[in-house]
Design a protein around this motif. Structure first.
Motif, mmCIF file in Angstrom:
data_model
loop_
_atom_site.group_PDB
_atom_site.id
_atom_site.type_symbol
_atom_site.label_atom_id
_atom_site.label_comp_id
_atom_site.label_asym_id
_atom_site.label_seq_id
_atom_site.Cartn_x
_atom_site.Cartn_y
_atom_site.Cartn_z
ATOM 1 N N ILE A 79 48.226 28.938 46.360
ATOM 2 C CA ILE A 79 47.946 28.685 44.948
ATOM 3 C C ILE A 79 46.521 28.180 44.747
ATOM 4 O O ILE A 79 45.839 28.573 43.790
ATOM 5 C CB ILE A 79 48.986 27.699 44.366
ATOM 6 C CG1 ILE A 79 50.347 28.410 44.270
ATOM 7 C CG2 ILE A 79 48.559 27.186 42.993
ATOM 8 C CD1 ILE A 79 51.485 27.530 43.811
ATOM 9 N N HIS A 80 46.036 27.351 45.656
ATOM 10 C CA HIS A 80 44.648 26.887 45.545
ATOM 11 C C HIS A 80 43.659 28.031 45.747
ATOM 12 O O HIS A 80 42.623 28.084 45.079
ATOM 13 C CB HIS A 80 44.386 25.767 46.553
ATOM 14 C CG HIS A 80 44.809 24.421 46.051
ATOM 15 N ND1 HIS A 80 44.372 23.245 46.592
ATOM 16 C CD2 HIS A 80 45.640 24.070 45.044
ATOM 17 C CE1 HIS A 80 44.901 22.219 45.935
ATOM 18 N NE2 HIS A 80 45.687 22.700 44.997
ATOM 19 N N ALA A 81 43.971 28.946 46.668
ATOM 20 C CA ALA A 81 43.113 30.118 46.855
ATOM 21 C C ALA A 81 43.105 30.986 45.604
ATOM 22 O O ALA A 81 42.070 31.533 45.205
ATOM 23 C CB ALA A 81 43.575 30.925 48.061
ATOM 24 N N LEU A 82 44.256 31.096 44.961
ATOM 25 C CA LEU A 82 44.368 31.846 43.712
ATOM 26 C C LEU A 82 43.542 31.190 42.609
ATOM 27 O O LEU A 82 42.780 31.858 41.908
ATOM 28 C CB LEU A 82 45.841 31.926 43.289
ATOM 29 C CG LEU A 82 46.151 32.334 41.843
ATOM 30 C CD1 LEU A 82 45.660 33.756 41.566
ATOM 31 C CD2 LEU A 82 47.648 32.208 41.570
ATOM 32 N N LYS A 83 43.652 29.879 42.469
ATOM 33 C CA LYS A 83 43.042 29.181 41.337
ATOM 34 C C LYS A 83 41.556 28.878 41.521
ATOM 35 O O LYS A 83 40.793 28.907 40.559
ATOM 36 C CB LYS A 83 43.792 27.869 41.079
ATOM 37 C CG LYS A 83 45.206 28.048 40.583
ATOM 38 C CD LYS A 83 45.941 26.735 40.433
ATOM 39 C CE LYS A 83 45.470 25.957 39.242
ATOM 40 N NZ LYS A 83 46.352 24.785 38.962
ATOM 41 N N ALA A 132 47.474 32.442 35.755
ATOM 42 C CA ALA A 132 48.817 32.750 35.253
ATOM 43 C C ALA A 132 48.917 34.198 34.782
ATOM 44 O O ALA A 132 49.994 34.805 34.840
ATOM 45 C CB ALA A 132 49.193 31.795 34.124
ATOM 46 N N TYR A 133 47.797 34.747 34.319
ATOM 47 C CA TYR A 133 47.805 36.158 33.891
ATOM 48 C C TYR A 133 48.150 37.073 35.047
ATOM 49 O O TYR A 133 48.922 38.032 34.890
ATOM 50 C CB TYR A 133 46.451 36.544 33.309
ATOM 51 C CG TYR A 133 46.262 38.046 33.222
ATOM 52 C CD1 TYR A 133 46.958 38.798 32.286
ATOM 53 C CD2 TYR A 133 45.410 38.714 34.103
ATOM 54 C CE1 TYR A 133 46.809 40.184 32.222
ATOM 55 C CE2 TYR A 133 45.263 40.083 34.041
ATOM 56 C CZ TYR A 133 45.963 40.808 33.108
ATOM 57 O OH TYR A 133 45.816 42.178 33.058
ATOM 58 N N PHE A 134 47.596 36.818 36.214
ATOM 59 C CA PHE A 134 47.837 37.706 37.350
ATOM 60 C C PHE A 134 49.261 37.557 37.889
ATOM 61 O O PHE A 134 49.855 38.531 38.365
ATOM 62 C CB PHE A 134 46.799 37.461 38.442
ATOM 63 C CG PHE A 134 45.436 37.938 38.042
ATOM 64 C CD1 PHE A 134 45.119 39.282 38.094
ATOM 65 C CD2 PHE A 134 44.486 37.051 37.565
ATOM 66 C CE1 PHE A 134 43.874 39.742 37.688
ATOM 67 C CE2 PHE A 134 43.242 37.502 37.153
ATOM 68 C CZ PHE A 134 42.934 38.850 37.219
ATOM 69 N N ILE A 135 49.825 36.361 37.773
ATOM 70 C CA ILE A 135 51.240 36.192 38.113
ATOM 71 C C ILE A 135 52.098 37.002 37.150
ATOM 72 O O ILE A 135 53.009 37.721 37.554
ATOM 73 C CB ILE A 135 51.621 34.697 38.068
ATOM 74 C CG1 ILE A 135 50.869 33.929 39.152
ATOM 75 C CG2 ILE A 135 53.133 34.528 38.246
ATOM 76 C CD1 ILE A 135 50.965 32.418 39.018
ATOM 77 N N ALA A 136 51.788 36.893 35.853
ATOM 78 C CA ALA A 136 52.514 37.660 34.841
ATOM 79 C C ALA A 136 52.375 39.160 35.085
ATOM 80 O O ALA A 136 53.334 39.927 34.909
ATOM 81 C CB ALA A 136 52.009 37.293 33.447
ATOM 82 N N LYS A 137 51.191 39.567 35.497
ATOM 83 C CA LYS A 137 50.946 40.983 35.773
ATOM 84 C C LYS A 137 51.847 41.483 36.902
ATOM 85 O O LYS A 137 52.384 42.596 36.840
ATOM 86 C CB LYS A 137 49.474 41.181 36.137
ATOM 87 C CG LYS A 137 49.016 42.629 36.192
ATOM 88 C CD LYS A 137 47.505 42.692 36.411
ATOM 89 C CE LYS A 137 47.037 44.142 36.498
ATOM 90 N NZ LYS A 137 45.568 44.219 36.705
ATOM 91 N N GLY A 138 52.030 40.656 37.940
ATOM 92 C CA GLY A 138 52.916 41.016 39.033
ATOM 93 C C GLY A 138 54.358 41.133 38.584
ATOM 94 O O GLY A 138 55.084 42.049 38.998
ATOM 95 N N ILE A 139 54.776 40.224 37.709
ATOM 96 C CA ILE A 139 56.136 40.271 37.160
ATOM 97 C C ILE A 139 56.322 41.523 36.316
ATOM 98 O O ILE A 139 57.331 42.232 36.430
ATOM 99 C CB ILE A 139 56.413 39.014 36.309
ATOM 100 C CG1 ILE A 139 56.379 37.766 37.193
ATOM 101 C CG2 ILE A 139 57.755 39.122 35.586
ATOM 102 C CD1 ILE A 139 56.268 36.474 36.414
#
Length: 234
Positions: A79-83, A132-139
């Motif tokens: 998550i830190h790498a993502l953010k 959060a957009y990229f998490i939503a995109k995966g969903i």
């Protein structure tokens, strides 16, 4: 295809986000050993967290999350790498896993759209993107539910929630969001997505605004939830 992937990994090796071991062709971002150390939330833990965070109001109709967030754990590395390291594809990777693992719960909601929790515009400029957009995109990719980033806007640069008491958290988040396109949520069921849901106050404020603008149902979804408040969260 496998031969090409193996050749590419030989020429440009990839390394685990957590332990720096070289990844195999079948591993993405983190090795199997590190991935195995990330704990799944049990149904009982999800139910307890749902009651603790959201049951005092009727703003959030249901909630689920996938992993236990542990400070200094393997998931925190991801998550830190993502953010903070512009590894935004990790968001799609985690969102895809979340959609796959929680498909039954998410599909039972019959949601019309997914809304990632928006960042304040200056923070988004500083980071370059909203994780959060990229998490939503995966969903969305996994379950076919459209993601919309134009409906909600964060209009208040809020302080971190973790060292505030309940009253201070509520005051901190009050009027933090605006709904720019209420017609798009009126009569709709909406999923609100974030990386980590800690106190739930951010989600509650956004859900409140969505319902005040006509959403019939609002659901909360996250990659992880700490069972005891940690140093990051919403």
């Amino acid at each position: 295809m496998k031969i090409i992937s193996e050749l590419f990994d030989f020429i440009v090796p990839r390394f685990c986000i957590s332990c720096d071991v070289q990844l195999t062709t079948n591993e993405i971002f983190t090795c199997k050993s590190c991935m195995a150390q990330i704990k799944f939330l049990s149904d009982a833990e999800i139910s307890k967290e749902n009651k603790r965070k959201f049951k005092e109001t009727n703003f959030v109709d249901d909630y689920t999350s996938l992993y236990v967030f542990e400070e200094s754990g393997k998931l925190q590395d991801l998550i830190h790498a993502l953010k903070y390291s512009k590894k935004f594809k990790i968001g799609i990777f985690l969102g895809n896993i979340l959609g796959e693992q929680k498909a039954d719960s998410i599909n039972s909601w019959n949601a019309d759209l997914v809304i990632p929790v928006p960042l304040f515009h200056l923070k988004k400029i500083e980071r370059g993107y909203n994780q959060a957009y990229f998490i939503a995109k995966g969903i969305s990719k996994n379950l076919g539910i459209k993601t919309n980033t134009s409906i909600a806007k964060r209009i208040k640069d809020t302080a971190t929630q973790t060292k505030l008491n309940k009253i201070e958290r509520n005051d901190n988040m009050q009027n933090a969001f605006s709904i720019r396109k209420p017609k798009l949520v009126k009569g709709k069921s909406v999923i609100v997505v974030d990386d980590v849901i800690t106190t739930g106050t951010t989600i509650l404020e956004l859900a409140k605004m969505l319902k005040e603008n006509g959403a019939t149902k609002v659901y909360a979804l996250s990659i992880a939830t700490p069972l005891i408040s940690h140093s990051i969260g919403s």
